[in-house]
Scaffold this motif. Structure first.
Motif, mmCIF file in Angstrom:
data_model
loop_
_atom_site.group_PDB
_atom_site.id
_atom_site.type_symbol
_atom_site.label_atom_id
_atom_site.label_comp_id
_atom_site.label_asym_id
_atom_site.label_seq_id
_atom_site.Cartn_x
_atom_site.Cartn_y
_atom_site.Cartn_z
ATOM 1 N N VAL A 56 0.842 -1.201 0.000
ATOM 2 C CA VAL A 56 0.000 0.000 0.000
ATOM 3 C C VAL A 56 0.877 1.251 0.000
ATOM 4 N N TYR A 57 0.414 2.269 -0.701
ATOM 5 C CA TYR A 57 1.065 3.574 -0.643
ATOM 6 C C TYR A 57 0.600 4.273 0.629
ATOM 7 N N MET A 58 1.565 4.565 1.492
ATOM 8 C CA MET A 58 1.263 5.249 2.746
ATOM 9 C C MET A 58 2.536 5.889 3.256
ATOM 10 N N ASN A 59 2.411 7.078 3.773
ATOM 11 C CA ASN A 59 3.571 7.819 4.239
ATOM 12 C C ASN A 59 3.245 8.442 5.590
ATOM 13 N N PRO A 60 4.196 8.502 6.523
ATOM 14 C CA PRO A 60 3.902 9.150 7.809
ATOM 15 C C PRO A 60 3.336 10.559 7.655
ATOM 16 N N ARG A 61 3.707 11.230 6.561
ATOM 17 C CA ARG A 61 3.246 12.601 6.369
ATOM 18 C C ARG A 61 1.799 12.670 5.895
ATOM 19 N N ASN A 62 1.177 11.498 5.675
ATOM 20 C CA ASN A 62 -0.265 11.476 5.439
ATOM 21 C C ASN A 62 -1.042 11.871 6.691
ATOM 22 N N PHE A 63 -0.362 11.825 7.830
ATOM 23 C CA PHE A 63 -0.998 12.101 9.120
ATOM 24 C C PHE A 63 -0.455 13.429 9.657
ATOM 25 N N LEU A 80 -6.863 -2.224 -1.708
ATOM 26 C CA LEU A 80 -6.728 -0.823 -1.314
ATOM 27 C C LEU A 80 -5.319 -0.372 -1.664
ATOM 28 N N LYS A 81 -5.217 0.527 -2.623
ATOM 29 C CA LYS A 81 -3.923 0.895 -3.194
ATOM 30 C C LYS A 81 -3.180 1.974 -2.415
ATOM 31 N N ARG A 82 -3.946 2.929 -1.883
ATOM 32 C CA ARG A 82 -3.256 4.092 -1.316
ATOM 33 C C ARG A 82 -4.124 4.773 -0.262
ATOM 34 N N LEU A 83 -3.514 5.116 0.851
ATOM 35 C CA LEU A 83 -4.168 5.956 1.842
ATOM 36 C C LEU A 83 -3.815 7.404 1.516
ATOM 37 N N LEU A 84 -4.822 8.202 1.224
ATOM 38 C CA LEU A 84 -4.591 9.585 0.830
ATOM 39 C C LEU A 84 -4.522 10.519 2.030
ATOM 40 N N ALA A 85 -5.493 10.405 2.928
ATOM 41 C CA ALA A 85 -5.513 11.335 4.056
ATOM 42 C C ALA A 85 -6.488 10.882 5.123
ATOM 43 N N VAL A 86 -6.217 11.313 6.363
ATOM 44 C CA VAL A 86 -7.154 11.208 7.479
ATOM 45 C C VAL A 86 -7.211 12.591 8.108
#
Length: 395
Positions: free
Chosen positions: A170-177, A230-236
């Motif tokens: 999955v595409y996810m980065n700490p900076r998504n949070f 689920l390919k990518r978490l964009l934002a929360v």
């Protein structure tokens, strides 16, 4: 005398007959009353036998007491399970409800621990980001020494992007949070503000963790983005819908977004939805309610499965609010989806330029959700300034 002698033979039999008639009448009356009494007795006897068959045994009260105790235990179990949903692990056990000391180092340590916790959370979910700007610059520099393909695409850039997608699920980065960036080079202003920042980011982390657990479960054993539903978490986000933010995370922008969890109360109306389908609001006694928004890139056909994962029970650890108690594992579900929408994505758009999602149809799916806390479970550690905000009052 002659008269008596003449009629004596008539009078005596008549008297005897009359006496017999009287006896007969009295006997008939007596038998009728006796019959009625007997019928009443038989009826009463039947009632007694019927009641006797329905009368609980002398031990029945013990059975009933046990039954009522079971109901009380069930109610107590349900209440305890509700409380346990809010009993969660803390980043620091020295800050809430008041700091153990006034040293600024306490908050510096918190900032480091927080960022480490977010990084581990992303790592455990198999998160990877698209190639960084520096990586792209490097391959573009190499491209200048090579000819471009006939189609005009850069095969080196394409290979780099595909390798990234193939390396993790999955595409996810700490900076998504947002709170991850917030604690980078944290600047202390005052103890009161610092405590509020710690609390808000801690609550946000609990939500982040449940969302990421849902993402990981949705992707199950997939080893690459290509194989993941689920390919990518964009934002929360808490203060705005997650489909209304800048998702490009490769550039190391240093702006700090203050994305405080928004407590929904009678005074604080929802801001992410026009109205809540649950109509739940914080009451400062039983419930605390916050709303948040999440946005992902997902295969269109897999949306129902992800909805189910978001609303499923999740496991978490608890060590007591002082951090010194024996480790316990609790479970619970605090998320309810209030509304959601989906839209197609443009794969060649700037936000998706270096991401590779595979050949299946994918969409951007965004939901507004509700997250609840059991007030009694964590009342003792809520800072007073936060309680004021929970009530929808000015600090």
């Amino acid at each position: 005398m002659n008269f008596l002698k003449r009629y004596l033979t008539i009078i005596i039999p008549s008297a005897i007959a009359l006496a017999g008639l009287v006896v007969l009448v009295l006997t008939w009356l007596s038998n009728s009353a006796l019959k009625d009494n007997m019928q009443d007795s038989v009826s009463m006897g039947s009632q007694v036998r019927r009641l006797a068959s329905q009368t609980p045994s002398e031990e029945q009260y013990r059975v009933e007491a046990s039954y009522q105790n079971m109901h009380e235990e069930d109610a107590s179990t349900i209440e305890n399970m509700f409380l346990q949903t809010t009993m969660r692990e803390l980043i620091s056990y020295q800050i809430f409800p008041k700091p153990d000391d006034t040293s600024r180092q306490l908050f510096t340590d918190y900032s480091k621990k927080y960022r480490t916790a977010v990084e581990k959370m992303v790592e455990n979910a198999g998160g990877v980001d698209a190639p960084s700007e520096q990586e792209i610059k490097n391959v573009k520099a190499a491209r200048e020494r090579r000819s471009r393909s006939e189609e005009g695409e850069d095969p080196i850039v394409e290979a780099l992007c595909r390798n990234k997608a193939a390396s993790n699920p999955v595409y996810m980065n700490p900076r998504n949070f947002p709170w991850y960036d917030f604690w980078h080079k944290y600047e202390f202003v005052s103890e009161n503000i610092a405590v509020q920042d710690c609390w808000n980011s801690q609550v946000a982390l609990w939500v982040y963790q449940d969302v990421v657990k849902s993402v990981k479960a949705a992707n199950a054993d997939a080893q690459s983005v290509f194989a993941s539903p689920l390919k990518r978490l964009l934002a929360v986000r808490f203060q705005k819908r997650a489909d209304n933010v800048d998702y490009v995370s490769r550039g190391a922008g240093k702006s700090k977004i203050i994305d405080e969890p928004y407590y929904v109360t009678e005074n604080n109306k929802p801001i992410l939805v026009a109205s809540s389908v649950t109509n739940r609001v914080g009451d400062n006694e039983t419930l605390d309610v916050i709303h948040f928004s999440v946005s992902v890139v997902i295969e269109k056909s897999k949306i129902p499965e992800f909805v189910e994962e978001l609303c499923s029970e999740k496991m978490h650890k608890f060590y007591g609010w002082d951090g010194n108690q024996e480790e316990k594992t609790y479970q619970g579900n605090q998320i309810t989806i209030l509304d959601w929408s989906s839209m197609p994505i443009l794969r060649d758009a700037r936000a998706h330029e270096y991401y590779r999602y595979g050949d299946k149809s994918v969409v951007q799916w965004t939901a507004s959700c509700e997250y609840i806390f059991a007030r009694k479970a964590y009342e003792e550690i809520i800072p007073e300034s936060i309680k004021t905000k929970m009530q929808g009052e000015e600090d």
